[in-house]
Design a protein around this motif. Structure first.
Motif, PDB file in Angstrom:
ATOM      1  N   GLU A  98       0.812  -1.213   0.000  1.00 36.79           N
ATOM      2  CA  GLU A  98       0.000   0.000   0.000  1.00 36.79           C
ATOM      3  C   GLU A  98       0.843   1.259   0.000  1.00 36.79           C
ATOM      4  O   GLU A  98       0.428   2.293  -0.512  1.00 36.79           O
ATOM      5  CB  GLU A  98      -0.937  -0.001   1.201  1.00 36.79           C
ATOM      6  CG  GLU A  98      -2.004  -1.068   1.124  1.00 36.79           C
ATOM      7  CD  GLU A  98      -2.907  -1.096   2.340  1.00 36.79           C
ATOM      8  OE1 GLU A  98      -2.696  -0.307   3.295  1.00 36.79           O
ATOM      9  OE2 GLU A  98      -3.836  -1.924   2.344  1.00 36.79           O
ATOM     10  N   ASP A  99       2.039   1.182   0.593  1.00 36.21           N
ATOM     11  CA  ASP A  99       2.868   2.375   0.719  1.00 36.21           C
ATOM     12  C   ASP A  99       4.333   1.984   0.595  1.00 36.21           C
ATOM     13  O   ASP A  99       4.734   0.885   1.001  1.00 36.21           O
ATOM     14  CB  ASP A  99       2.610   3.013   2.089  1.00 36.21           C
ATOM     15  CG  ASP A  99       3.069   4.450   2.180  1.00 36.21           C
ATOM     16  OD1 ASP A  99       3.384   5.059   1.132  1.00 36.21           O
ATOM     17  OD2 ASP A  99       3.116   4.989   3.305  1.00 36.21           O
ATOM     18  N   VAL A 100       5.137   2.888   0.036  1.00 34.42           N
ATOM     19  CA  VAL A 100       6.583   2.696  -0.059  1.00 34.42           C
ATOM     20  C   VAL A 100       7.249   3.890   0.598  1.00 34.42           C
ATOM     21  O   VAL A 100       7.008   5.035   0.208  1.00 34.42           O
ATOM     22  CB  VAL A 100       7.049   2.546  -1.530  1.00 34.42           C
ATOM     23  CG1 VAL A 100       8.568   2.378  -1.596  1.00 34.42           C
ATOM     24  CG2 VAL A 100       6.345   1.383  -2.208  1.00 34.42           C
ATOM     25  N   ILE A 101       8.042   3.620   1.600  1.00 33.17           N
ATOM     26  CA  ILE A 101       8.781   4.642   2.326  1.00 33.17           C
ATOM     27  C   ILE A 101      10.226   4.586   1.835  1.00 33.17           C
ATOM     28  O   ILE A 101      10.864   3.532   1.899  1.00 33.17           O
ATOM     29  CB  ILE A 101       8.759   4.392   3.855  1.00 33.17           C
ATOM     30  CG1 ILE A 101       7.324   4.217   4.365  1.00 33.17           C
ATOM     31  CG2 ILE A 101       9.498   5.492   4.605  1.00 33.17           C
ATOM     32  CD1 ILE A 101       6.415   5.364   4.115  1.00 33.17           C
ATOM     33  N   ILE A 102      10.737   5.707   1.375  1.00 35.19           N
ATOM     34  CA  ILE A 102      12.100   5.750   0.819  1.00 35.19           C
ATOM     35  C   ILE A 102      12.948   6.662   1.682  1.00 35.19           C
ATOM     36  O   ILE A 102      12.562   7.801   1.966  1.00 35.19           O
ATOM     37  CB  ILE A 102      12.066   6.260  -0.639  1.00 35.19           C
ATOM     38  CG1 ILE A 102      11.124   5.406  -1.472  1.00 35.19           C
ATOM     39  CG2 ILE A 102      13.482   6.272  -1.219  1.00 35.19           C
ATOM     40  CD1 ILE A 102      10.705   6.033  -2.768  1.00 35.19           C
ATOM     41  N   LYS A 103      14.102   6.143   2.088  1.00 38.04           N
ATOM     42  CA  LYS A 103      15.030   6.925   2.909  1.00 38.04           C
ATOM     43  C   LYS A 103      16.430   6.800   2.339  1.00 38.04           C
ATOM     44  O   LYS A 103      16.800   5.767   1.791  1.00 38.04           O
ATOM     45  CB  LYS A 103      15.044   6.417   4.354  1.00 38.04           C
ATOM     46  CG  LYS A 103      13.733   6.616   5.066  1.00 38.04           C
ATOM     47  CD  LYS A 103      13.830   6.155   6.495  1.00 38.04           C
ATOM     48  CE  LYS A 103      12.491   6.395   7.182  1.00 38.04           C
ATOM     49  NZ  LYS A 103      12.529   6.017   8.576  1.00 38.04           N
ATOM     50  N   LYS A 104      17.198   7.847   2.523  1.00 39.59           N
ATOM     51  CA  LYS A 104      18.614   7.796   2.160  1.00 39.59           C
ATOM     52  C   LYS A 104      19.341   7.068   3.274  1.00 39.59           C
ATOM     53  O   LYS A 104      19.224   7.422   4.455  1.00 39.59           O
ATOM     54  CB  LYS A 104      19.160   9.225   1.998  1.00 39.59           C
ATOM     55  CG  LYS A 104      20.535   9.278   1.382  1.00 39.59           C
ATOM     56  CD  LYS A 104      21.553   9.367   2.462  1.00 39.59           C
ATOM     57  CE  LYS A 104      22.952   9.433   1.869  1.00 39.59           C
ATOM     58  NZ  LYS A 104      23.950   8.876   2.768  1.00 39.59           N
ATOM     59  N   ILE A 105      20.036   5.971   2.930  1.00 42.31           N
ATOM     60  CA  ILE A 105      20.793   5.211   3.921  1.00 42.31           C
ATOM     61  C   ILE A 105      22.156   4.873   3.341  1.00 42.31           C
ATOM     62  O   ILE A 105      22.372   4.967   2.124  1.00 42.31           O
ATOM     63  CB  ILE A 105      20.080   3.923   4.363  1.00 42.31           C
ATOM     64  CG1 ILE A 105      19.903   2.968   3.181  1.00 42.31           C
ATOM     65  CG2 ILE A 105      18.746   4.236   5.013  1.00 42.31           C
ATOM     66  CD1 ILE A 105      19.385   1.595   3.579  1.00 42.31           C
ATOM     67  N   ASN A 106      23.069   4.469   4.184  1.00 42.35           N
ATOM     68  CA  ASN A 106      24.370   4.007   3.729  1.00 42.35           C
ATOM     69  C   ASN A 106      24.256   2.541   3.319  1.00 42.35           C
ATOM     70  O   ASN A 106      24.008   1.697   4.170  1.00 42.35           O
ATOM     71  CB  ASN A 106      25.427   4.175   4.819  1.00 42.35           C
ATOM     72  CG  ASN A 106      25.700   5.624   5.125  1.00 42.35           C
ATOM     73  OD1 ASN A 106      25.677   6.462   4.234  1.00 42.35           O
ATOM     74  ND2 ASN A 106      25.959   5.935   6.379  1.00 42.35           N
ATOM     75  N   LEU A 107      24.422   2.281   2.053  1.00 43.17           N
ATOM     76  CA  LEU A 107      24.355   0.905   1.553  1.00 43.17           C
ATOM     77  C   LEU A 107      25.748   0.320   1.522  1.00 43.17           C
ATOM     78  O   LEU A 107      26.714   0.984   1.190  1.00 43.17           O
ATOM     79  CB  LEU A 107      23.750   0.861   0.145  1.00 43.17           C
ATOM     80  CG  LEU A 107      22.319   1.334   0.015  1.00 43.17           C
ATOM     81  CD1 LEU A 107      21.890   1.299  -1.433  1.00 43.17           C
ATOM     82  CD2 LEU A 107      21.402   0.462   0.840  1.00 43.17           C
TER      83      LEU A 107
END
Length: 108
Positions: A98-107
């Motif tokens: 229903e929802d996609v939360i996108i965050k900047k993270i260290n991959l």
């Protein structure tokens, strides 16, 4: 995202073990974890190789998928693809998001 027989991610012993793991997770009430593992496995097919190399799904909780991106620019690129991601996950894997939360993270 194919689950056919023969070659592919679900063939052979490792494919059978993965299926057993999914069954166990679902039986123990951890279907979100099972679904997340399936999404991670198909991520490159869902978003394409370039975006998959710069992002990764890391959490699924009550139909809310959390995805980390390598930079704000890649997070923005992923934001433009949210509806396509939800469609591909639903149509290709049979998982409703229903929802996609996108965050900047260290991959890594």
């Amino acid at each position: 995202m194919s689950e056919g027989t023969g070659s592919g991610p679900r063939s052979g012993t490792s494919g059978r073990m993965r299926e057993l793991m999914e069954q166990l997770l679902r039986r123990e009430g951890m279907s979100d974890l099972s679904d997340l593992l399936r999404i991670k496995e198909a991520w490159g097919e869902i978003v394409g190789a370039e975006l998959a190399a710069r992002s990764k799904p890391y959490k699924l909780d009550k139909k809310r998928l959390s995805v980390g991106a390598r930079s704000h620019a890649w997070a923005q690129e992923l934001h433009y693809a949210v509806e396509e991601v939800k469609d591909k996950v639903r149509n290709g894997l049979g998982i409703e998001i229903e929802d996609v939360i996108i965050k900047k993270i260290n991959l890594k």
